[in-house]
Design an enzyme around this catalytic site. Structure first.
Site, PDB file in Angstrom:
ATOM      1  N   HIS A  34      39.971  71.030  46.837  1.00  0.00           N
ATOM      2  CA  HIS A  34      41.274  71.377  46.939  1.00  0.00           C
ATOM      3  C   HIS A  34      41.858  72.518  45.907  1.00  0.00           C
ATOM      4  CE1 HIS A  34      40.378  69.409  43.047  1.00  0.00           C
ATOM      5  NE2 HIS A  34      41.893  69.753  42.536  1.00  0.00           N
ATOM      6  N   HIS A 115      42.872  79.166  43.747  1.00  0.00           N
ATOM      7  CA  HIS A 115      41.259  78.952  43.941  1.00  0.00           C
ATOM      8  C   HIS A 115      41.051  77.688  44.130  1.00  0.00           C
ATOM      9  CE1 HIS A 115      42.158  77.137  39.899  1.00  0.00           C
ATOM     10  NE2 HIS A 115      40.864  76.602  40.214  1.00  0.00           N
TER      11      HIS A 115
END
Length: 171
Positions: A34, A115
């Site tokens: 995620h 990220h």
């Protein structure tokens, strides 16, 4: 109870991330790959409806946007974490910023670096060996993000989706 807000990428990108996470990320079993938009925060049950309403408003105010993974990077020396770097996009930054305004507290430890974590809590040797090897790989993926999720943490430390919010105005 602890809550957080994240976006989950497509299955192909999750599968790619998990091919590394299963070996290099001790949190592999606790949450799927995620992008964290809001670090964990505590809420009392009576606060939840207003937070759900606010996340829904924020999601409606941001149109779907491209998510582009373009390389492997690290947060070293701050932490021994490996991640897929995501190209900054104004809509992604807008989501992050909005999720750090009232009624949300600013609880971030670091500045926002989009990220997808693929390894963490690595020794220095593991980090440097894998970073060198992974930087030689051509990592390139693009998709459209059209939803975000409000998550809550279970007693065993794992995270599950409380509600999903579609981005943009409903037609």
């Amino acid at each position: 109870m602890n809550y957080g807000v994240a976006l989950f990428p497509s299955k192909p990108l999750q599968d790619l991330a998990n091919s590394y996470r299963m070996r290099y990320d001790p949190h592999y079993t606790l949450i799927p790959p995620h992008v964290t938009l809001k670090e964990p925060f505590e809420l009392e049950e009576q606060e939840l409806p207003s937070v759900v309403k606010r996340v829904r408003e924020i999601a409606k105010g941001v149109d779907p946007f491209p998510l582009e993974v373009y390389k492997v990077d690290t947060f070293y020396p701050v932490s021994n974490t490996l991640f897929f770097k995501i190209r900054e996009h104004s809509a992604l930054t807008e989501l992050y910023e909005q999720l750090h305004t009232s009624p949300f507290k600013r609880n971030e430890k670091y500045s926002f670096v989009p990220h997808l974590t693929i390894g963490q809590n690595l020794s220095y040797d593991e980090l440097s060996d894998n970073l060198g090897r992974l930087k030689m790989k051509q990592i390139q993926h693009e998709e459209i993000v059209d939803r975000i999720q409000l998550l809550y943490q279970l007693d065993n430390g794992s995270w599950t989706v409380y509600e999903t919010f579609k981005l943009g105005k409903e037609e």
